[in-house]
Design an enzyme around this catalytic site. Structure first.
Site, PDB file in Angstrom:
ATOM      1  N   CYS A 172       0.798  -1.118  -0.069  1.00 20.30           N
ATOM      2  CA  CYS A 172      -0.092  -0.035   0.024  1.00 20.30           C
ATOM      3  C   CYS A 172       0.890   1.030  -0.007  1.00 20.30           C
ATOM      4  O   CYS A 172       0.593   2.311  -0.640  1.00 20.30           O
ATOM      5  CB  CYS A 172      -0.953   0.054   1.052  1.00 20.30           C
ATOM      6  SG  CYS A 172      -1.786  -1.447   1.446  1.00 20.30           S
ATOM      7  N   HIS A 176       0.881   5.020  -1.462  1.00 21.01           N
ATOM      8  CA  HIS A 176       0.378   5.706  -0.452  1.00 21.01           C
ATOM      9  C   HIS A 176       1.496   5.942   0.880  1.00 21.01           C
ATOM     10  O   HIS A 176       1.125   5.633   1.987  1.00 21.01           O
ATOM     11  CB  HIS A 176      -0.873   5.296   0.308  1.00 21.01           C
ATOM     12  CG  HIS A 176      -2.081   5.454  -0.722  1.00 21.01           C
ATOM     13  ND1 HIS A 176      -2.652   6.405  -1.041  1.00 21.01           N
ATOM     14  CD2 HIS A 176      -2.373   4.233  -1.388  1.00 21.01           C
ATOM     15  CE1 HIS A 176      -3.634   5.969  -1.881  1.00 21.01           C
ATOM     16  NE2 HIS A 176      -3.512   4.792  -2.288  1.00 21.01           N
ATOM     17  N   ARG A 220     -12.634  -0.994  -1.848  1.00 19.86           N
ATOM     18  CA  ARG A 220     -11.425  -0.249  -1.903  1.00 19.86           C
ATOM     19  C   ARG A 220     -10.098  -1.211  -1.775  1.00 19.86           C
ATOM     20  O   ARG A 220      -9.253  -1.049  -2.427  1.00 19.86           O
ATOM     21  CB  ARG A 220     -11.493   1.003  -1.039  1.00 19.86           C
ATOM     22  CG  ARG A 220     -10.221   2.000  -1.119  1.00 19.86           C
ATOM     23  CD  ARG A 220     -10.201   2.842  -2.256  1.00 19.86           C
ATOM     24  NE  ARG A 220      -9.366   2.009  -3.317  1.00 19.86           N
ATOM     25  CZ  ARG A 220      -9.185   2.340  -4.838  1.00 19.86           C
ATOM     26  NH1 ARG A 220      -9.835   3.301  -5.149  1.00 19.86           N
ATOM     27  NH2 ARG A 220      -8.825   1.663  -5.676  1.00 19.86           N
ATOM     28  N   CYS A 224      -7.760  -2.039  -4.722  1.00 19.51           N
ATOM     29  CA  CYS A 224      -6.122  -1.618  -4.448  1.00 19.51           C
ATOM     30  C   CYS A 224      -5.342  -2.748  -4.750  1.00 19.51           C
ATOM     31  O   CYS A 224      -4.296  -2.997  -5.524  1.00 19.51           O
ATOM     32  CB  CYS A 224      -5.965  -1.195  -3.263  1.00 19.51           C
ATOM     33  SG  CYS A 224      -6.087   0.772  -3.122  1.00 19.51           S
TER      34      CYS A 224
END
Lengths: 263, 104
Positions: A172, A176, A220, A224
């Protein structure tokens, strides 16, 4: 002298223009928020919440989302949390699935057949999420953080956020993880930092204008991982719940004001 | 879900009434193809009518250019608390829906 005065005037004009566009963007956001199609999903969700379903022909109205059977006010803002009856940490969608299988007597297989819908046919999880989340508007986000399993779930979510996997060796945090990154015009918030997680988590689930769909946090996480080219994570699994738990816990203290709008 | 829910708010201002209505409609343009490559037939709201206490104040003809799940807002002159606002639509396939609200 005249030139200096002119330059000062030009600077003033530029500043006014920047303020104008900032104000116009603010106005645009407000307009979208006031007439958000997410409200249509809230209406659908309320009907689904009260509709008898499954072999037992009962509605979800006795479903305990953590505040007591049938209590919706503030329930979403306090999820994910530990549930004694299931001996595990659950987010909203996982808990709804639990109620569908226990209260309504539906099989897990049948209930999860369409967890993510399309613009033409939304999934029941999407409408229900919109309705239930809306009942937490104005409530401070405070997921469970005291039970040992809640602590373990949070830690697992944090580890997963930074854990690189798959053919592309992505985590992730690959997208991010640094300030100022974006994909095309989409800014990528650094979600392990509270100041970035707060405005994001406070508006999920949300209506997505580009696809005319209401999208949920389980979606979500799923999408992702798809973008990271990993095998598809199981809906309502320990992994997806842990990630949602970690993100929500990072955003705690913020007042919930969704369901929001996404591009 | 063409005839899905509608949601309306009618708020009284200083000498005017703001009406905002949100409606559920696929608004298909007839240009889009489904996953099998077949054209999705046109399906859009054609007529939109706003009535105040039974009197028509807006009669609009709209087209495929309007987005899915559209929101419309109107500002009417005057109005009073409790006035009955009725909004209805009719689409090109003959389906229709309507909603009512009192000015608050």
């Amino acid at each position: 002298m005249r030139l200096a005065a002119f330059a000062a005037l030009a600077a003033c004009a530029a500043l006014a223009q920047a303020q104008d566009s900032a104000r116009e963007i603010q106005r645009y956001r407000q307009m979208i928020a006031e007439g958000s199609p997410a409200e249509l999903f809230e209406v659908e969700g309320e009907a689904l919440w009260k509709k008898p379903e499954g072999p037992k022909k009962v509605s979800l109205e006795r479903c305990d989302l953590g505040e007591g059977p049938g209590v919706l006010k503030g329930a979403y803002a306090h999820l994910p949390r530990y549930f004694k009856d299931a001996d595990s940490v659950m987010d909203l969608e996982t808990r709804l699935l639990h109620c569908m299988t226990t209260l309504q007597g539906r099989s897990r297989e049948e209930a999860t057949r369409r967890v993510f819908g399309s613009a033409d046919r939304p999934s029941e999880f999407e409408s229900l999420s919109a309705y239930i989340a809306a009942q937490s508007r104005g409530v401070r986000i405070a997921p469970g953080m005291s039970h040992p399993k809640e602590k373990a779930s949070y830690e697992l979510g944090r580890a997963l956020y930074f854990h690189r996997v798959g053919a592309w060796d992505f985590s992730c945090a690959s997208c991010h993880g640094d300030e100022g990154k974006r994909i095309r015009m989409q800014e990528l918030p650094v979600l392990y930092k509270p100041e970035a997680a707060r405005p994001v988590i406070a508006t999920w689930p949300a209506y997505r204008v580009s696809t005319s769909q209401l999208v949920t946090l389980q979606w979500r996480m799923n999408d992702c991982y798809r973008q990271m080219r990993t095998p598809e994570p199981t809906f309502a699994s320990e992994t997806t719940v842990a990630l949602i738990h970690f993100l929500t816990a990072t955003a705690r203290g913020e007042t919930y004001h969704g369901p929001g709008n996404k591009r | 879900m063409a005839a899905g829910p509608m949601k309306m708010r009618a708020l009284l201002g200083q000498g005017y009434t703001d009406i905002r209505v949100l409606m559920n409609h696929p608004m298909e343009t007839g240009q889009r193809k489904d996953p099998d490559g077949k054209l999705v037939p046109m399906h859009f709201i054609q007529n939109l009518t706003v009535k105040v206490n039974g009197r028509t104040v807006v009669d609009a003809q709209i087209s495929q250019a309007v987005s899915r799940n559209p929101v419309f807002s109107f500002r009417l002159k005057g109005g009073a608390k409790g006035d009955k606002i009725e909004v209805s639509w009719l689409d090109n396939q003959g389906e229709s829906n309507s909603t009512e609200a009192a000015v608050a």
